[in-house]
Design a protein around this motif. Structure first.
Motif, PDB file in Angstrom:
ATOM      1  N   LEU A  86       1.229  -1.338  -0.139  1.00 43.55           N
ATOM      2  CA  LEU A  86       0.370  -0.256  -0.063  1.00 43.55           C
ATOM      3  C   LEU A  86       0.964   1.395  -0.589  1.00 43.55           C
ATOM      4  O   LEU A  86       0.301   2.621  -0.505  1.00 43.55           O
ATOM      5  CB  LEU A  86      -1.000   0.465   1.099  1.00 43.55           C
ATOM      6  CG  LEU A  86      -2.117  -0.969   1.446  1.00 43.55           C
ATOM      7  CD1 LEU A  86      -2.889  -0.244   2.096  1.00 43.55           C
ATOM      8  CD2 LEU A  86      -2.914  -1.204  -0.166  1.00 43.55           C
ATOM      9  N   ALA A  87       2.092   1.284   0.260  1.00 44.53           N
ATOM     10  CA  ALA A  87       3.035   2.435   0.742  1.00 44.53           C
ATOM     11  C   ALA A  87       3.301   3.238  -1.174  1.00 44.53           C
ATOM     12  O   ALA A  87       3.122   4.269  -1.138  1.00 44.53           O
ATOM     13  CB  ALA A  87       4.319   1.588   0.940  1.00 44.53           C
ATOM     14  N   THR A  88       3.093   2.256  -1.863  1.00 43.44           N
ATOM     15  CA  THR A  88       3.215   2.595  -3.207  1.00 43.44           C
ATOM     16  C   THR A  88       1.914   3.074  -3.926  1.00 43.44           C
ATOM     17  O   THR A  88       2.814   4.181  -5.063  1.00 43.44           O
ATOM     18  CB  THR A  88       3.528   1.355  -4.214  1.00 43.44           C
ATOM     19  OG1 THR A  88       2.371   0.153  -4.061  1.00 43.44           O
ATOM     20  CG2 THR A  88       4.668   0.035  -3.823  1.00 43.44           C
ATOM     21  N   LEU A  89       0.737   3.237  -3.122  1.00 48.33           N
ATOM     22  CA  LEU A  89      -0.227   3.750  -4.132  1.00 48.33           C
ATOM     23  C   LEU A  89       0.209   5.332  -3.757  1.00 48.33           C
ATOM     24  O   LEU A  89       0.229   5.949  -2.780  1.00 48.33           O
ATOM     25  CB  LEU A  89      -1.797   3.457  -3.048  1.00 48.33           C
ATOM     26  CG  LEU A  89      -1.737   1.819  -3.794  1.00 48.33           C
ATOM     27  CD1 LEU A  89      -2.932   1.305  -2.840  1.00 48.33           C
ATOM     28  CD2 LEU A  89      -1.679   1.836  -5.093  1.00 48.33           C
ATOM     29  N   ASN A  90      -0.571   6.140  -4.343  1.00 57.32           N
ATOM     30  CA  ASN A  90      -1.119   7.469  -4.093  1.00 57.32           C
ATOM     31  C   ASN A  90      -2.530   7.523  -3.263  1.00 57.32           C
ATOM     32  O   ASN A  90      -2.570   6.519  -3.497  1.00 57.32           O
ATOM     33  CB  ASN A  90      -0.581   8.559  -5.440  1.00 57.32           C
ATOM     34  CG  ASN A  90      -1.934   8.027  -6.551  1.00 57.32           C
ATOM     35  OD1 ASN A  90      -2.991   7.592  -6.243  1.00 57.32           O
ATOM     36  ND2 ASN A  90      -1.992   8.204  -7.784  1.00 57.32           N
ATOM     37  N   ASP A  91      -2.463   8.574  -3.412  1.00 52.11           N
ATOM     38  CA  ASP A  91      -3.603   8.892  -2.269  1.00 52.11           C
ATOM     39  C   ASP A  91      -5.541   8.958  -3.127  1.00 52.11           C
ATOM     40  O   ASP A  91      -6.590   8.009  -2.809  1.00 52.11           O
ATOM     41  CB  ASP A  91      -4.272  10.777  -2.359  1.00 52.11           C
ATOM     42  CG  ASP A  91      -3.110  10.984  -0.931  1.00 52.11           C
ATOM     43  OD1 ASP A  91      -2.386  10.437   0.215  1.00 52.11           O
ATOM     44  OD2 ASP A  91      -3.116  11.723  -0.728  1.00 52.11           O
ATOM     45  N   ASP A  92      -5.060   8.912  -4.103  1.00 52.68           N
ATOM     46  CA  ASP A  92      -5.864   8.790  -5.334  1.00 52.68           C
ATOM     47  C   ASP A  92      -6.732   6.785  -5.228  1.00 52.68           C
ATOM     48  O   ASP A  92      -7.268   6.769  -5.565  1.00 52.68           O
ATOM     49  CB  ASP A  92      -6.215   8.726  -6.572  1.00 52.68           C
ATOM     50  CG  ASP A  92      -6.646  10.764  -6.997  1.00 52.68           C
ATOM     51  OD1 ASP A  92      -7.081  10.931  -6.301  1.00 52.68           O
ATOM     52  OD2 ASP A  92      -6.113  11.361  -7.985  1.00 52.68           O
ATOM     53  N   GLY A  93      -5.657   6.065  -4.994  1.00 53.69           N
ATOM     54  CA  GLY A  93      -5.298   4.766  -5.594  1.00 53.69           C
ATOM     55  C   GLY A  93      -5.423   4.139  -4.736  1.00 53.69           C
ATOM     56  O   GLY A  93      -6.595   2.874  -4.480  1.00 53.69           O
ATOM     57  N   LEU A  94      -5.353   4.650  -2.830  1.00 53.81           N
ATOM     58  CA  LEU A  94      -5.718   4.190  -1.910  1.00 53.81           C
ATOM     59  C   LEU A  94      -7.503   4.596  -1.438  1.00 53.81           C
ATOM     60  O   LEU A  94      -7.953   3.288  -1.500  1.00 53.81           O
ATOM     61  CB  LEU A  94      -4.858   5.220  -0.879  1.00 53.81           C
ATOM     62  CG  LEU A  94      -5.160   4.788   0.900  1.00 53.81           C
ATOM     63  CD1 LEU A  94      -5.082   2.700   1.030  1.00 53.81           C
ATOM     64  CD2 LEU A  94      -4.579   5.422   1.720  1.00 53.81           C
ATOM     65  N   ALA A  95      -7.995   5.541  -2.247  1.00 55.80           N
ATOM     66  CA  ALA A  95      -9.304   6.276  -1.913  1.00 55.80           C
ATOM     67  C   ALA A  95     -10.073   5.454  -2.542  1.00 55.80           C
ATOM     68  O   ALA A  95     -11.039   4.825  -2.508  1.00 55.80           O
ATOM     69  CB  ALA A  95      -9.411   7.036  -2.790  1.00 55.80           C
ATOM     70  N   ALA A  96      -9.608   4.892  -3.718  1.00 55.06           N
ATOM     71  CA  ALA A  96      -9.767   4.234  -4.772  1.00 55.06           C
ATOM     72  C   ALA A  96     -10.231   3.190  -4.587  1.00 55.06           C
ATOM     73  O   ALA A  96     -11.238   1.779  -3.833  1.00 55.06           O
ATOM     74  CB  ALA A  96      -9.653   4.067  -6.460  1.00 55.06           C
TER      75      ALA A  96
END
Length: 137
Positions: free
Chosen positions: A65-75
């Motif tokens: 999960l550390a590789t995700l940007n804010d939009d990827g995490l939110a999705a």
């Protein structure tokens, strides 16, 4: 814990990881579930296994999960919340809720679980994880 294939009045849900348990800084409570048997729901006939890496990959597209940007995490969180809301199996539903809790986005147990046993299990889980995280600090 009940033996595989045998009915039990006190079975367990085990979240396991096939690889690393993810980034403990991003997901401390959920990462702790990788090897933790959680006895919580006497209504389930057999132990069930949920794979933490598979859940992360299915909902977030990665196990890190550390590789995700804010939009990827939110999705990913949105997909996980939809899966939780539509899951009918009590054990899988609790597992999804526990992952959401580890990510800091679980609904309150009083809202998330209609049944008293499930609600109390979630409240107990949250309390125990809180104690474990306090000891780690």
């Amino acid at each position: 814990m009940a033996a595989q294939g045998k009915a039990s009045t006190n079975p367990a849900l085990v979240l396991r990881s096939t690889g690393s348990c993810g980034d403990r800084d991003v997901l401390p409570a959920a990462a702790a579930l990788c090897a933790w048997p959680l006895e919580f729901h006497p209504g389930i006939a057999q132990p069930q296994t949920m794979d933490l890496d598979a859940l992360l990959l299915d909902h977030f597209g990665t196990t890190d999960l550390a590789t995700l940007n804010d939009d990827g995490l939110a999705a990913g969180l949105e997909r996980l919340l939809v899966a939780f809301g539509t899951e009918s199996d009590p054990g899988r539903r609790f597992g999804l809720w526990a992952l959401l809790h580890g990510l800091g986005h679980a609904p309150d147990p009083a809202v998330a679980f209609e049944g008293r046993r499930e609600r109390e299990a979630a409240e107990n889980y949250a309390r125990l994880i809180g104690r474990a995280e306090t000891k780690d600090d």
